[in-house]
Design a protein around this motif. Structure first.
Motif, mmCIF file in Angstrom:
data_model
loop_
_atom_site.group_PDB
_atom_site.id
_atom_site.type_symbol
_atom_site.label_atom_id
_atom_site.label_comp_id
_atom_site.label_asym_id
_atom_site.label_seq_id
_atom_site.Cartn_x
_atom_site.Cartn_y
_atom_site.Cartn_z
ATOM 1 N N ASN A 1 -6.234 -5.932 0.655
ATOM 2 C CA ASN A 1 -6.066 -7.369 0.669
ATOM 3 C C ASN A 1 -6.820 -7.946 -0.509
ATOM 4 O O ASN A 1 -7.600 -7.246 -1.180
ATOM 5 N N CYS B 1 -2.584 0.250 -4.224
ATOM 6 C CA CYS B 1 -2.261 -1.088 -3.728
ATOM 7 C C CYS B 1 -1.629 -1.838 -4.889
ATOM 8 O O CYS B 1 -2.327 -2.260 -5.819
ATOM 9 N N TRP C 1 -1.351 -9.444 6.643
ATOM 10 C CA TRP C 1 -1.593 -8.085 6.185
ATOM 11 C C TRP C 1 -0.274 -7.406 5.845
ATOM 12 O O TRP C 1 0.765 -7.758 6.394
ATOM 13 N N GLY D 1 0.517 -1.409 5.387
ATOM 14 C CA GLY D 1 -0.490 -0.360 5.350
ATOM 15 C C GLY D 1 0.109 0.998 5.045
ATOM 16 O O GLY D 1 1.324 1.170 4.904
ATOM 17 N N TYR E 1 -5.225 -0.519 4.703
ATOM 18 C CA TYR E 1 -4.656 -1.746 4.176
ATOM 19 C C TYR E 1 -5.476 -2.235 2.984
ATOM 20 O O TYR E 1 -6.675 -2.004 2.914
ATOM 21 N N GLU F 1 0.831 -1.201 0.000
ATOM 22 C CA GLU F 1 0.000 0.000 0.000
ATOM 23 C C GLU F 1 0.869 1.256 0.000
ATOM 24 O O GLU F 1 1.965 1.258 0.569
#
Length: 123
Positions: free
Chosen positions: A96, A21, A113, A116, A94, A5
């Motif tokens: 995903n 992202c 994860w 971020g 974040y 990110e």
């Protein structure tokens, strides 16, 4: 697929930011993508999701009408355009990915994860 990110920062209330992202790997276009955020002392929460073609999107009520999720499969990147930012949008954001669109809005689905990107909105 690995995700990174970027694009966060400090902005005044009413301002805008565009988060990115970036995904590695060749299968990005087969994944639905989701954006999430976590404010200090709070649980991670869903923000927005997009299907693997980009034809379907879904938003949390708190950001509907202000945020727009999009994706560029040719460049393996998903975006979150955030307009009319409020101080309560302050959080680490974040992204995903999941192959099932119906699952991608649930943060409990994911066991890992990225780092971020911090978004801070001043009043």
């Amino acid at each position: 697929v690995q995700l990174v990110e970027s694009g966060g920062g400090l902005v005044q209330a009413g301002g805008s930011l565009r988060l990115s992202c970036a995904a590695s790997g060749r299968a990005f276009s087969t994944y639905a993508m989701g954006w999430f955020r976590q404010a200090p002392g709070k649980e991670r929460e869903f923000v927005a999701a997009i299907s693997w073609t980009g034809g379907m999107t879904y938003y949390a009520d708190s950001v509907k009408g202000r945020f727009t999720i999009s994706r560029d499969n040719a460049n393996n990147t998903a975006y979150l355009q955030m307009n009319w930012l409020k101080p309560e949008d302050t959080a680490v954001y974040y992204c995903n990915a999941d192959r099932t669109y119906a699952r991608v809005a649930d943060p409990k689905v994911f066991s890992s994860w990225g780092r971020g990107t911090q978004v801070t909105v001043s009043s």
